[in-house]
Write a protein that holds these residues in place. Sequence first.
Motif, PDB file in Angstrom:
ATOM      1  N   HIS A  36       3.553   0.326   8.589  1.00  0.00           N
ATOM      2  CA  HIS A  36       3.365   1.569   8.379  1.00  0.00           C
ATOM      3  C   HIS A  36       3.468   2.258   7.153  1.00  0.00           C
ATOM      4  CE1 HIS A  36       4.628   5.988   9.853  1.00  0.00           C
ATOM      5  NE2 HIS A  36       4.961   5.883   8.319  1.00  0.00           N
ATOM      6  N   THR A  37       2.380   3.026   6.861  1.00  0.00           N
ATOM      7  CA  THR A  37       2.420   3.509   5.384  1.00  0.00           C
ATOM      8  C   THR A  37       1.836   4.998   5.604  1.00  0.00           C
ATOM      9  OG1 THR A  37       1.268   3.178   3.172  1.00  0.00           O
ATOM     10  CG2 THR A  37      -0.184   2.690   4.994  1.00  0.00           C
ATOM     11  N   ARG A  38       2.463   5.813   4.426  1.00  0.00           N
ATOM     12  CA  ARG A  38       2.077   7.156   4.610  1.00  0.00           C
ATOM     13  C   ARG A  38       2.283   7.744   3.314  1.00  0.00           C
ATOM     14  NH1 ARG A  38       3.196  12.132   9.137  1.00  0.00           N
ATOM     15  NH2 ARG A  38       1.697  13.626   8.103  1.00  0.00           N
ATOM     16  N   GLU A  39       1.293   8.172   2.533  1.00  0.00           N
ATOM     17  CA  GLU A  39       1.373   8.839   1.324  1.00  0.00           C
ATOM     18  C   GLU A  39       2.093   7.914   0.334  1.00  0.00           C
ATOM     19  OE1 GLU A  39       2.954  12.978   1.438  1.00  0.00           O
ATOM     20  OE2 GLU A  39       1.417  13.274   3.214  1.00  0.00           O
ATOM     21  N   ALA A  40       1.949   6.789   0.433  1.00  0.00           N
ATOM     22  CA  ALA A  40       2.499   5.615  -0.531  1.00  0.00           C
ATOM     23  C   ALA A  40       1.484   4.667  -0.798  1.00  0.00           C
ATOM     24  CB  ALA A  40       3.887   5.168   0.216  1.00  0.00           C
ATOM     25  N   ASP A  41       0.381   4.901  -1.037  1.00  0.00           N
ATOM     26  CA  ASP A  41      -0.649   4.055  -1.188  1.00  0.00           C
ATOM     27  C   ASP A  41      -0.642   3.013  -2.299  1.00  0.00           C
ATOM     28  OD1 ASP A  41      -1.609   5.540   0.814  1.00  0.00           O
ATOM     29  OD2 ASP A  41      -3.912   5.499  -0.092  1.00  0.00           O
ATOM     30  N   ALA A  42      -0.374   3.512  -3.504  1.00  0.00           N
ATOM     31  CA  ALA A  42      -0.155   2.677  -4.603  1.00  0.00           C
ATOM     32  C   ALA A  42       1.064   1.899  -4.610  1.00  0.00           C
ATOM     33  CB  ALA A  42       0.084   3.576  -5.989  1.00  0.00           C
ATOM     34  N   ASP A  43       2.315   2.288  -4.262  1.00  0.00           N
ATOM     35  CA  ASP A  43       3.259   1.414  -3.894  1.00  0.00           C
ATOM     36  C   ASP A  43       3.230   0.424  -2.965  1.00  0.00           C
ATOM     37  OD1 ASP A  43       4.238   3.732  -5.322  1.00  0.00           O
ATOM     38  OD2 ASP A  43       6.232   3.069  -5.215  1.00  0.00           O
ATOM     39  N   MET A  44       2.624   0.681  -1.831  1.00  0.00           N
ATOM     40  CA  MET A  44       2.276  -0.180  -0.706  1.00  0.00           C
ATOM     41  C   MET A  44       1.586  -1.165  -0.990  1.00  0.00           C
ATOM     42  SD  MET A  44       2.387  -1.207   2.303  1.00  0.00           S
ATOM     43  CE  MET A  44       3.608   0.040   3.198  1.00  0.00           C
ATOM     44  N   GLY A  45       0.288  -1.117  -1.944  1.00  0.00           N
ATOM     45  CA  GLY A  45      -0.465  -1.858  -2.350  1.00  0.00           C
ATOM     46  C   GLY A  45       0.173  -2.762  -3.203  1.00  0.00           C
ATOM     47  N   ASP A  46       0.924  -2.332  -4.313  1.00  0.00           N
ATOM     48  CA  ASP A  46       1.545  -3.156  -5.277  1.00  0.00           C
ATOM     49  C   ASP A  46       2.610  -4.254  -4.491  1.00  0.00           C
ATOM     50  OD1 ASP A  46       0.431  -1.943  -7.043  1.00  0.00           O
ATOM     51  OD2 ASP A  46       1.937  -0.608  -7.601  1.00  0.00           O
ATOM     52  N   ILE A  47       3.278  -3.832  -3.494  1.00  0.00           N
ATOM     53  CA  ILE A  47       4.271  -4.622  -2.642  1.00  0.00           C
ATOM     54  C   ILE A  47       3.539  -5.703  -2.007  1.00  0.00           C
ATOM     55  CG2 ILE A  47       6.330  -4.581  -0.843  1.00  0.00           C
ATOM     56  CD1 ILE A  47       7.094  -1.785  -1.845  1.00  0.00           C
ATOM     57  N   LEU A  48       2.516  -5.088  -1.233  1.00  0.00           N
ATOM     58  CA  LEU A  48       1.832  -6.164  -0.405  1.00  0.00           C
ATOM     59  C   LEU A  48       1.388  -7.250  -1.188  1.00  0.00           C
ATOM     60  CD1 LEU A  48      -0.312  -4.135   2.400  1.00  0.00           C
ATOM     61  CD2 LEU A  48       1.762  -5.613   2.691  1.00  0.00           C
ATOM     62  N   GLU A  49       0.706  -7.060  -2.310  1.00  0.00           N
ATOM     63  CA  GLU A  49       0.167  -8.019  -3.286  1.00  0.00           C
ATOM     64  C   GLU A  49       1.279  -8.989  -3.851  1.00  0.00           C
ATOM     65  OE1 GLU A  49      -3.592  -5.370  -4.463  1.00  0.00           O
ATOM     66  OE2 GLU A  49      -2.190  -5.599  -5.747  1.00  0.00           O
ATOM     67  N   ALA A  50       2.316  -8.255  -4.467  1.00  0.00           N
ATOM     68  CA  ALA A  50       3.598  -9.104  -5.143  1.00  0.00           C
ATOM     69  C   ALA A  50       4.114 -10.012  -3.807  1.00  0.00           C
ATOM     70  CB  ALA A  50       4.433  -8.159  -5.130  1.00  0.00           C
ATOM     71  N   GLU A  51       4.345  -9.487  -2.677  1.00  0.00           N
ATOM     72  CA  GLU A  51       5.035 -10.364  -1.733  1.00  0.00           C
ATOM     73  C   GLU A  51       3.578 -11.481  -0.955  1.00  0.00           C
ATOM     74  OE1 GLU A  51       7.843 -10.487  -0.264  1.00  0.00           O
ATOM     75  OE2 GLU A  51       8.628  -9.015  -1.627  1.00  0.00           O
ATOM     76  N   TYR A  52       2.722 -11.202  -1.007  1.00  0.00           N
ATOM     77  CA  TYR A  52       1.717 -12.077  -0.530  1.00  0.00           C
ATOM     78  C   TYR A  52       1.483 -13.329  -1.742  1.00  0.00           C
ATOM     79  CZ  TYR A  52      -2.623 -13.795   1.879  1.00  0.00           C
ATOM     80  OH  TYR A  52      -3.594 -14.342   2.610  1.00  0.00           O
ATOM     81  N   ALA A  53       1.809 -12.905  -2.857  1.00  0.00           N
ATOM     82  CA  ALA A  53       1.553 -13.826  -4.086  1.00  0.00           C
ATOM     83  C   ALA A  53       2.718 -14.924  -3.865  1.00  0.00           C
ATOM     84  CB  ALA A  53       1.750 -13.055  -5.276  1.00  0.00           C
ATOM     85  N   GLN A  54       3.805 -14.602  -3.185  1.00  0.00           N
ATOM     86  CA  GLN A  54       5.070 -15.480  -3.046  1.00  0.00           C
ATOM     87  C   GLN A  54       4.673 -16.414  -1.946  1.00  0.00           C
ATOM     88  OE1 GLN A  54       8.969 -13.966  -3.167  1.00  0.00           O
ATOM     89  NE2 GLN A  54       8.062 -12.032  -3.945  1.00  0.00           N
ATOM     90  N   GLY A  55       3.723 -16.160  -0.957  1.00  0.00           N
ATOM     91  CA  GLY A  55       3.167 -17.032   0.201  1.00  0.00           C
ATOM     92  C   GLY A  55       2.542 -16.266   1.047  1.00  0.00           C
ATOM     93  N   PRO A  56       1.508 -16.643   1.627  1.00  0.00           N
ATOM     94  CA  PRO A  56       0.711 -15.772   2.390  1.00  0.00           C
ATOM     95  C   PRO A  56       1.228 -15.370   3.794  1.00  0.00           C
ATOM     96  CG  PRO A  56      -0.109 -17.992   2.457  1.00  0.00           C
ATOM     97  CD  PRO A  56       0.874 -17.937   1.246  1.00  0.00           C
ATOM     98  N   PHE A  57       0.972 -14.369   4.015  1.00  0.00           N
ATOM     99  CA  PHE A  57       1.432 -13.881   5.402  1.00  0.00           C
ATOM    100  C   PHE A  57       0.217 -12.837   6.168  1.00  0.00           C
ATOM    101  CE2 PHE A  57       3.445 -11.044   2.485  1.00  0.00           C
ATOM    102  CZ  PHE A  57       3.122 -10.149   2.842  1.00  0.00           C
ATOM    103  N   ARG A  58       0.422 -12.885   7.444  1.00  0.00           N
ATOM    104  CA  ARG A  58      -0.702 -12.180   8.190  1.00  0.00           C
ATOM    105  C   ARG A  58       0.009 -10.484   8.022  1.00  0.00           C
ATOM    106  NH1 ARG A  58      -1.704 -15.051  13.478  1.00  0.00           N
ATOM    107  NH2 ARG A  58       0.495 -15.653  13.087  1.00  0.00           N
ATOM    108  N   ILE A  59      -1.169  -9.546   8.005  1.00  0.00           N
ATOM    109  CA  ILE A  59      -0.621  -8.064   7.586  1.00  0.00           C
ATOM    110  C   ILE A  59      -1.618  -7.317   8.697  1.00  0.00           C
ATOM    111  CG2 ILE A  59      -0.866  -6.241   6.251  1.00  0.00           C
ATOM    112  CD1 ILE A  59      -0.962  -8.213   4.063  1.00  0.00           C
ATOM    113  N   LEU A  60      -0.848  -6.337   9.430  1.00  0.00           N
ATOM    114  CA  LEU A  60      -1.636  -5.467  10.241  1.00  0.00           C
ATOM    115  C   LEU A  60      -1.391  -4.045   9.773  1.00  0.00           C
ATOM    116  CD1 LEU A  60      -2.898  -4.212  12.585  1.00  0.00           C
ATOM    117  CD2 LEU A  60      -0.754  -4.379  14.185  1.00  0.00           C
ATOM    118  N   MET A  61      -2.216  -3.171   9.409  1.00  0.00           N
ATOM    119  CA  MET A  61      -2.171  -1.927   8.824  1.00  0.00           C
ATOM    120  C   MET A  61      -2.233  -1.194   9.896  1.00  0.00           C
ATOM    121  SD  MET A  61      -1.474  -2.441   5.681  1.00  0.00           S
ATOM    122  CE  MET A  61      -1.636  -0.974   4.611  1.00  0.00           C
TER     123      MET A  61
END
Length: 258
Positions: free
Chosen positions: A127-152
């Motif tokens: 769930h994301t609302r009015e948090a685009d930059a922070d959401m993108g940063d966290i998703l990319e940082a977490e994904y870099a630690q190991g891949p996982f599937r994401i549903l927006m």
Amino acid sequence: MLIDSHVNLHAPQFDADREAVISRALAAGVRLMVNICDKVSNYEAVRQVAQHPDIWCTVGTHPHEAKEDPDLAAETLVALAADPRVVGVGETGLDFHYDLSPRVIQAKVFRAHAAAARQTGLPLVVHTREADADMGDILEAEYAQGPFRILMHCYTSGPELAARAAALGAWFSVSGIATFKAATEVRAVIAEMPADRIIVETDCPYLAPVPYRGRRNEPAFLPHVLAKLAEIRGWTLEEAEARSEDAFFALFDRIPRP
């Protein structure tokens, strides 16, 4: 088949007629539903609904509720996700519109969910609302630690975050918001989503599509969402149904495909 990827059938709005709502969904051709957990403390109620053979569930805590358990551990989510009826981790994420939980707590709890998705192999329902930059940063940082599937889920954010999520292989779900007259920007993003990673949802009891806007939403209204998706993408109804079904089972692969 029609599949509602995001329902909240444990919500009190359905206490008086839950079984009738499920029956209407089946009659409308909705063959599968995923009941979404709003907070870990409510998991038993969520799981109770998933006793129905056509309903599965997730486990997680919505960003609104993150303050309830700011030290929520990935291990807690992983343990609950061992239940074979659990097919996803979430709904989790960031909501900076209402700020019902402190932003730092939302981010911390969100990261715990990402770790659980990584460990279990189950998709992360975001769930994301009015948090685009922070959401993108966290998703990319977490994904870099190991891949996982994401549903927006119920995607209504901007094209920049959509592109960042798509680059991580994310799926996107389309809701009744796509039918709203003022949702021009939402429809523009839907038109550019990866064609093989789009699914549909009602998010009932919220966000009823036109022509039911303002009423309690329910899974039986899903055909209106699918019709709008088909219109936006230039697909036939049959193509939209087949594409969204294929995308759903590719994402929620713990559910056996009939």
